[in-house]
Design an enzyme around this catalytic site. Structure first.
Site, short mmCIF file in Angstrom:
data_model
loop_
_atom_site.label_atom_id
_atom_site.label_comp_id
_atom_site.label_asym_id
_atom_site.label_seq_id
_atom_site.Cartn_x
_atom_site.Cartn_y
_atom_site.Cartn_z
N TRP A 130 4.24 30.93 46.26
CA TRP A 130 3.21 31.59 46.04
C TRP A 130 2.03 31.42 46.23
CZ3 TRP A 130 4.22 36.19 44.81
CH2 TRP A 130 5.18 36.69 44.24
N ARG A 175 10.53 37.10 30.77
CA ARG A 175 11.21 37.64 31.84
C ARG A 175 12.10 36.95 32.34
NH1 ARG A 175 5.79 36.34 33.87
NH2 ARG A 175 5.90 34.98 35.52
N ASP A 176 13.04 37.40 33.52
CA ASP A 176 13.70 36.90 34.34
C ASP A 176 15.14 36.69 33.84
OD1 ASP A 176 11.58 37.16 36.29
OD2 ASP A 176 11.24 34.90 36.20
N ASP A 186 11.71 36.79 45.19
CA ASP A 186 12.96 36.43 44.69
C ASP A 186 14.08 37.19 44.94
OD1 ASP A 186 10.59 35.67 43.18
OD2 ASP A 186 11.23 35.94 41.21
N TRP A 190 2.66 41.46 47.81
CA TRP A 190 3.19 41.59 46.79
C TRP A 190 2.63 43.06 46.08
CZ3 TRP A 190 2.16 42.16 41.51
CH2 TRP A 190 3.22 41.96 40.55
N GLU A 226 9.68 29.84 35.68
CA GLU A 226 10.19 31.45 35.89
C GLU A 226 11.68 31.21 36.24
OE1 GLU A 226 6.22 33.55 37.68
OE2 GLU A 226 7.14 31.99 39.18
C1 FRU Z 1 9.04 34.81 40.45
C2 FRU Z 1 8.43 35.72 40.05
C3 FRU Z 1 9.31 36.26 38.75
C4 FRU Z 1 8.86 37.72 38.53
C5 FRU Z 1 8.70 38.10 39.94
C6 FRU Z 1 7.88 39.19 40.21
O1 FRU Z 1 8.76 34.38 41.72
O2 FRU Z 1 7.18 35.62 39.58
O3 FRU Z 1 9.00 35.44 37.35
O4 FRU Z 1 10.12 38.26 37.74
O5 FRU Z 1 8.36 36.95 40.66
O6 FRU Z 1 7.86 39.62 41.42
#
Ligand code: FRU
Length: 505
Positions: A322, A179-180, A49, A73, A232
């Site tokens: 993803w 999150r986010d 992201d 990742w 997200e």
């Molecule tokens: C979205 C996500 C977010 C998270 C991040 C982790 O692609 O899953 O929700 O903060 O990536 O890398």
């Protein structure tokens, strides 16, 4: 999150801290096979992201989810680059890195926002203002997520160095998935507003604060639209309604994906009103509105702090997915960002809809218009198809003896599609070979496609941004011809082409 954290995390963290020194753009490094030449990607390693998009003192910052230690990742930290024009980028050191806690677990720096604290509401600014990052602190032990809460870091030197707030976290509801944060200054209420997700409950929750340190819960939004995948990366912003001076609407955008892949959702958005407490959609029962109909547009957020007189609302999304993102056949880097998009809101027969157009200044990267036979893997194409007469027409790009990516119009379904089933290397994941489609308004009898080809990224803007499709492709052959085709040979297609210049030094 989705991927296992290597068990040797502790060893790596303690051995490799020095790897985050200044990196300069190096032309050999940016010339690897499949490396986009005018889309942003970090110099090496994994990214997902975009984070903390902010314009500040003449620079556009891009932070991004980044693994400083490898090209899958893991070890999520905030990578960093800056640009004066959103086209040419300068790579900077990692801004905020994963860290170990005395208790033995570690905290990754997940997605979030950067704001300019103009009145030093936080007390962190040494001068008149400073940059504050609000991110999700993802606590994990040996790869097992334990808790997600929201934390702060601040910078008093134009984002070059960051300090984590010593009283983090600032918002903790004792939840594993929370999150986010998207933060913005809400002028009407004279407060900071935060929108963040409870992913598994398909909820966006709102909070307010006067100092970014203490947060009070407001309303919630959710449970409508597409809830087939976790939610997200929310964003919430106001856009003028085209053709209605003085009128604005709020857009709430989100991404949705699933650790196991499956039916891909990508990004969706809602049009409505933010009333200082929650978001109220204009239509709560309508079919979901999607942002992009390709497989590779995710986690898009907009720039904060673009001056009012500039007036643009600019989004950058992650050009990956993803389902197969960790397996795409690239090295030493993995993943890039889609082109920055200018967003606007248009009245259509079906209601208000987002229009997404490539940054206008991208045309400054054009070389001379190509005449005669067209070929290349770094191109902009303008394609017009007279669909009133056509049974189906379009272009084949990145075409060789055995490979092609087809961008076309299917008259039987009235859809524009990208077919990447024969685009080259498609075997690295079972979900990659796909044909992706979007219904279009065929009533005008014509369609215009603006197509950007950049080695492994293809972006299509249909009818001046009414629909978009962003896709990755990995051609194996060297030939990269552009061939118009028309099902019934009626010659109703016109193609103009420009080479697009590389933006790396
Ligand atoms: C979205 C996500 C977010 C998270 C991040 C982790 O692609 O899953 O929700 O903060 O990536 O890398």
């Amino acid at each position: 999150m989705k991927w296992l954290i290597p068990v040797f995390l502790i060893i790596i963290l303690s051995c490799s801290k020095k790897e985050t020194g200044i990196v300069t753009n190096d032309s050999t490094q940016y010339s690897e096979r499949y490396r986009p030449q005018y889309h942003f990607s970090p110099d090496k390693n994994w990214t997902n992201d975009p984070n903390g998009l902010v314009y500040y003192e003449g620079e556009y910052h891009i932070f991004y989810q980044y693994n400083p230690y490898g090209n899958t990742w893991g070890h999520m930290s905030w990578g960093h680059a800056v640009s004066k024009d959103l086209l040419h980028w300068e790579q900077l050191p990692v801004a905020i890195a994963e860290y170990q806690n005395p208790s033995g677990d570690s905290t990754m720096i997940f997605s979030g926002t950067v704001v300019v604290d103009k009145n030093n509401s936080s007390g962190f600014c040494e001068g008149k203002d400073c940059l504050i990052a609000v991110y999700t602190s993802h606590v994990h032990k040996d790869g097992q997520g334990k808790l997600q809460h929201q934390s702060l870091a601040y910078s008093n030197d134009k984002g070059r160095t960051w300090k984590r707030y010593d009283k983090n976290p600032v918002l903790d509801i004792q939840r594993k998935d929370f999150r986010d944060p998207k933060i913005f200054w809400y002028e009407t209420g004279n407060v900071w507003i935060a929108a963040m997700v409870v992913p598994d409950l398909f909820k966006v929750v709102f909070y307010k604060s006067t100092n970014l340190k203490e947060w009070t819960a407001l309303g919630e939004f959710g449970g409508i639209g597409d809830t087939s995948k976790i939610w997200e990366c929310p964003d919430l912003f106001e856009l003028p309604v085209e053709g209605e001076p003085g009128k604005t609407k709020w857009i709430l955008s989100l991404s949705g994906s699933h650790p196991a892949g499956g039916k891909f959702v990508g990004m969706q958005y809602f049009v409505g009103v933010f009333n200082g407490n929650t978001f109220i959609p204009d239509q709560s029962t309508q079919a979901p509105l999607y942002m992009d109909f390709g497989k590779d547009f995710y986690a898009g957020i907009i720039y904060n702090n673009i001056p009012k007189e500039d007036g643009r609302t600019i989004m950058i999304g992650w050009a990956n997915n993803w389902a197969y993102g960790n397996q795409i056949p690239t090295s030493t880097w993995r993943s890039a960002m889609a082109l920055p998009r200018e967003l606007s809101l248009k009245k259509t027969a079906a209601g208000l809809r987002l229009i997404q157009q490539p940054l206008k200044t991208i045309s400054s990267l054009r070389g001379d218009e190509m005449k005669g036979e067209i070929s290349g893997n770094q191109l902009e194409l303008e394609v017009e198809i007279d669909i009133a007469k056509s049974k189906g027409a379009g272009i084949k790009i990145l075409k060789s003896e055995s490979e092609e990516t087809i961008i076309g119009y299917d008259a039987t379904t009235q859809e524009v599609f990208i077919d990447r089933t024969h685009s080259g290397d498609v075997g690295f994941h079972k979900e990659f070979a796909s044909i992706d489609r979007v219904k279009i308004d065929a009533s005008t009898g014509k369609i215009k496609l603006q197509v950007f080809v950049d080695h492994s990224i293809v972006e299509v803007f249909v009818n001046n941004g009414e629909q978009t499709l962003c896709e990755q492709v990995f051609p194996l052959a060297n030939d990269a011809r552009v061939i118009p085709y028309s099902e019934n040979n009626d010659g109703v297609i016109s193609v103009r082409a420009w080479k697009i210049n590389r933006t790396w030094k």
